[in-house]
Design a protein around this motif. Sequence first.
Motif, PDB file in Angstrom:
ATOM      1  N   LEU A   6      38.774  26.082  35.171  1.00  0.00           N
ATOM      2  CA  LEU A   6      38.204  27.424  35.277  1.00  0.00           C
ATOM      3  C   LEU A   6      38.874  28.215  36.397  1.00  0.00           C
ATOM      4  CD1 LEU A   6      36.076  29.330  34.104  1.00  0.00           C
ATOM      5  CD2 LEU A   6      34.469  28.432  35.781  1.00  0.00           C
ATOM      6  N   GLN A   7      39.092  27.574  37.536  1.00  0.00           N
ATOM      7  CA  GLN A   7      39.762  28.240  38.648  1.00  0.00           C
ATOM      8  C   GLN A   7      41.214  28.578  38.295  1.00  0.00           C
ATOM      9  OE1 GLN A   7      38.889  25.068  41.412  1.00  0.00           O
ATOM     10  NE2 GLN A   7      37.654  26.451  42.669  1.00  0.00           N
ATOM     11  N   GLU A   8      41.888  27.679  37.585  1.00  0.00           N
ATOM     12  CA  GLU A   8      43.268  27.950  37.164  1.00  0.00           C
ATOM     13  C   GLU A   8      43.329  29.144  36.212  1.00  0.00           C
ATOM     14  OE1 GLU A   8      44.892  24.338  35.579  1.00  0.00           O
ATOM     15  OE2 GLU A   8      45.116  23.440  37.559  1.00  0.00           O
ATOM     16  N   ALA A   9      42.387  29.208  35.270  1.00  0.00           N
ATOM     17  CA  ALA A   9      42.370  30.321  34.319  1.00  0.00           C
ATOM     18  C   ALA A   9      42.095  31.638  35.036  1.00  0.00           C
ATOM     19  CB  ALA A   9      41.318  30.068  33.232  1.00  0.00           C
ATOM     20  N   TRP A  10      41.149  31.647  35.961  1.00  0.00           N
ATOM     21  CA  TRP A  10      40.855  32.860  36.727  1.00  0.00           C
ATOM     22  C   TRP A  10      42.052  33.258  37.583  1.00  0.00           C
ATOM     23  CZ3 TRP A  10      37.956  36.888  36.511  1.00  0.00           C
ATOM     24  CH2 TRP A  10      37.813  37.719  37.625  1.00  0.00           C
ATOM     25  N   GLY A  11      42.687  32.271  38.212  1.00  0.00           N
ATOM     26  CA  GLY A  11      43.852  32.539  39.037  1.00  0.00           C
ATOM     27  C   GLY A  11      44.993  33.157  38.249  1.00  0.00           C
ATOM     28  N   ALA A  12      45.205  32.671  37.029  1.00  0.00           N
ATOM     29  CA  ALA A  12      46.263  33.236  36.184  1.00  0.00           C
ATOM     30  C   ALA A  12      45.972  34.698  35.870  1.00  0.00           C
ATOM     31  CB  ALA A  12      46.392  32.428  34.897  1.00  0.00           C
ATOM     32  N   TYR A  13      44.710  34.998  35.558  1.00  0.00           N
ATOM     33  CA  TYR A  13      44.322  36.376  35.269  1.00  0.00           C
ATOM     34  C   TYR A  13      44.514  37.273  36.497  1.00  0.00           C
ATOM     35  CZ  TYR A  13      41.263  40.394  34.800  1.00  0.00           C
ATOM     36  OH  TYR A  13      40.760  41.665  34.818  1.00  0.00           O
ATOM     37  N   VAL A  14      44.018  36.837  37.640  1.00  0.00           N
ATOM     38  CA  VAL A  14      44.104  37.635  38.863  1.00  0.00           C
ATOM     39  C   VAL A  14      45.560  37.825  39.282  1.00  0.00           C
ATOM     40  CG1 VAL A  14      43.555  37.648  41.335  1.00  0.00           C
ATOM     41  CG2 VAL A  14      41.795  37.071  39.666  1.00  0.00           C
ATOM     42  N   HIS A  15      46.336  36.756  39.243  1.00  0.00           N
ATOM     43  CA  HIS A  15      47.747  36.855  39.633  1.00  0.00           C
ATOM     44  C   HIS A  15      48.473  37.873  38.758  1.00  0.00           C
ATOM     45  CE1 HIS A  15      51.577  35.619  41.283  1.00  0.00           C
ATOM     46  NE2 HIS A  15      52.046  35.528  40.048  1.00  0.00           N
ATOM     47  N   HIS A  16      48.225  37.794  37.458  1.00  0.00           N
ATOM     48  CA  HIS A  16      48.885  38.742  36.562  1.00  0.00           C
ATOM     49  C   HIS A  16      48.439  40.172  36.839  1.00  0.00           C
ATOM     50  CE1 HIS A  16      50.555  40.565  32.963  1.00  0.00           C
ATOM     51  NE2 HIS A  16      49.403  41.213  32.878  1.00  0.00           N
ATOM     52  N   SER A  17      47.142  40.383  36.866  1.00  0.00           N
ATOM     53  CA  SER A  17      46.635  41.755  36.925  1.00  0.00           C
ATOM     54  C   SER A  17      46.773  42.412  38.299  1.00  0.00           C
ATOM     55  CB  SER A  17      45.181  41.814  36.451  1.00  0.00           C
ATOM     56  OG  SER A  17      44.367  41.007  37.261  1.00  0.00           O
ATOM     57  N   LEU A  18      46.826  41.617  39.366  1.00  0.00           N
ATOM     58  CA  LEU A  18      46.928  42.207  40.700  1.00  0.00           C
ATOM     59  C   LEU A  18      48.321  42.130  41.307  1.00  0.00           C
ATOM     60  CD1 LEU A  18      43.618  40.997  42.387  1.00  0.00           C
ATOM     61  CD2 LEU A  18      44.090  43.176  41.254  1.00  0.00           C
ATOM     62  N   ARG A  19      49.156  41.220  40.822  1.00  0.00           N
ATOM     63  CA  ARG A  19      50.458  41.033  41.463  1.00  0.00           C
ATOM     64  C   ARG A  19      51.644  41.270  40.550  1.00  0.00           C
ATOM     65  NH1 ARG A  19      48.836  35.803  45.004  1.00  0.00           N
ATOM     66  NH2 ARG A  19      47.524  36.944  46.452  1.00  0.00           N
ATOM     67  N   GLN A  20      51.550  40.868  39.305  1.00  0.00           N
ATOM     68  CA  GLN A  20      52.720  40.907  38.435  1.00  0.00           C
ATOM     69  C   GLN A  20      52.864  42.181  37.630  1.00  0.00           C
ATOM     70  OE1 GLN A  20      52.271  37.402  36.000  1.00  0.00           O
ATOM     71  NE2 GLN A  20      53.868  36.356  37.152  1.00  0.00           N
ATOM     72  N   CYS A  21      51.779  42.688  37.134  1.00  0.00           N
ATOM     73  CA  CYS A  21      51.840  43.706  36.089  1.00  0.00           C
ATOM     74  C   CYS A  21      51.626  45.125  36.617  1.00  0.00           C
ATOM     75  CB  CYS A  21      50.797  43.387  35.025  1.00  0.00           C
ATOM     76  SG  CYS A  21      50.821  44.541  33.647  1.00  0.00           S
ATOM     77  N   PRO A  22      52.631  45.971  36.484  1.00  0.00           N
ATOM     78  CA  PRO A  22      52.469  47.361  36.930  1.00  0.00           C
ATOM     79  C   PRO A  22      51.474  48.144  36.074  1.00  0.00           C
ATOM     80  CG  PRO A  22      54.621  47.054  35.893  1.00  0.00           C
ATOM     81  CD  PRO A  22      53.976  45.708  35.983  1.00  0.00           C
ATOM     82  N   VAL A  23      51.314  47.775  34.817  1.00  0.00           N
ATOM     83  CA  VAL A  23      50.344  48.452  33.946  1.00  0.00           C
ATOM     84  C   VAL A  23      48.930  48.192  34.449  1.00  0.00           C
ATOM     85  CG1 VAL A  23      49.397  48.565  31.605  1.00  0.00           C
ATOM     86  CG2 VAL A  23      51.870  48.362  31.939  1.00  0.00           C
ATOM     87  N   CYS A  24      48.636  46.944  34.784  1.00  0.00           N
ATOM     88  CA  CYS A  24      47.289  46.589  35.247  1.00  0.00           C
ATOM     89  C   CYS A  24      46.973  47.187  36.617  1.00  0.00           C
ATOM     90  CB  CYS A  24      47.144  45.075  35.332  1.00  0.00           C
ATOM     91  SG  CYS A  24      47.178  44.244  33.741  1.00  0.00           S
ATOM     92  N   ARG A  25      48.002  47.428  37.410  1.00  0.00           N
ATOM     93  CA  ARG A  25      47.794  47.949  38.768  1.00  0.00           C
ATOM     94  C   ARG A  25      47.697  49.460  38.821  1.00  0.00           C
ATOM     95  NH1 ARG A  25      52.476  44.618  41.580  1.00  0.00           N
ATOM     96  NH2 ARG A  25      53.513  46.318  40.539  1.00  0.00           N
ATOM     97  N   ARG A  26      47.828  50.134  37.698  1.00  0.00           N
ATOM     98  CA  ARG A  26      47.721  51.595  37.691  1.00  0.00           C
ATOM     99  C   ARG A  26      46.338  52.034  38.157  1.00  0.00           C
ATOM    100  NH1 ARG A  26      50.063  52.619  31.842  1.00  0.00           N
ATOM    101  NH2 ARG A  26      47.913  52.120  31.452  1.00  0.00           N
ATOM    102  N   ALA A  27      46.258  53.256  38.609  1.00  0.00           N
ATOM    103  CA  ALA A  27      45.013  53.804  39.156  1.00  0.00           C
ATOM    104  C   ALA A  27      43.891  53.870  38.126  1.00  0.00           C
ATOM    105  CB  ALA A  27      45.264  55.190  39.730  1.00  0.00           C
ATOM    106  N   GLY A  29      43.091  51.696  35.995  1.00  0.00           N
ATOM    107  CA  GLY A  29      42.459  50.390  35.860  1.00  0.00           C
ATOM    108  C   GLY A  29      42.475  49.796  34.471  1.00  0.00           C
ATOM    109  N   SER A  30      43.249  50.342  33.581  1.00  0.00           N
ATOM    110  CA  SER A  30      43.311  49.814  32.220  1.00  0.00           C
ATOM    111  C   SER A  30      44.169  48.557  32.184  1.00  0.00           C
ATOM    112  CB  SER A  30      43.912  50.851  31.270  1.00  0.00           C
ATOM    113  OG  SER A  30      43.115  51.991  31.240  1.00  0.00           O
ATOM    114  N   PRO A  31      43.609  47.433  31.706  1.00  0.00           N
ATOM    115  CA  PRO A  31      44.399  46.212  31.637  1.00  0.00           C
ATOM    116  C   PRO A  31      45.361  46.233  30.449  1.00  0.00           C
ATOM    117  CG  PRO A  31      42.220  45.806  30.762  1.00  0.00           C
ATOM    118  CD  PRO A  31      42.235  47.222  31.275  1.00  0.00           C
ATOM    119  N   CYS A  32      46.444  45.499  30.593  1.00  0.00           N
ATOM    120  CA  CYS A  32      47.388  45.380  29.487  1.00  0.00           C
ATOM    121  C   CYS A  32      46.899  44.286  28.526  1.00  0.00           C
ATOM    122  CB  CYS A  32      48.781  45.044  30.013  1.00  0.00           C
ATOM    123  SG  CYS A  32      48.958  43.372  30.650  1.00  0.00           S
TER     124      CYS A  32
END
Length: 66
Positions: A6-27, A29-32
């Motif tokens: 569960l922690q690994e799955a959450w970490g993958a989501y957070v890492h992608h949406s907060l660090r990797q993906c410019p679409v997810c980091r837009r103001a 807040g729409s996720p890719c």
Amino acid sequence: MRLSPLQEAWGAYVHHSLRQCPVCRRADGSPCETAEELYRAYREVGKQVTEKVWGTGGGATLPPGQ
């Protein structure tokens, strides 16, 4: 020390949406699509863990009063 699934799955989501993906980091807040898939995977792992802990085959709920 290894994280739980569960922690690994959450970490993958957070890492992608907060660090990797410019679409997810837009103001706005729409996720890719990838973020949505990672979040669904996190929810599914959580459901499986809950079912395993409660010993149910599906539709696990908390006991009365919880």
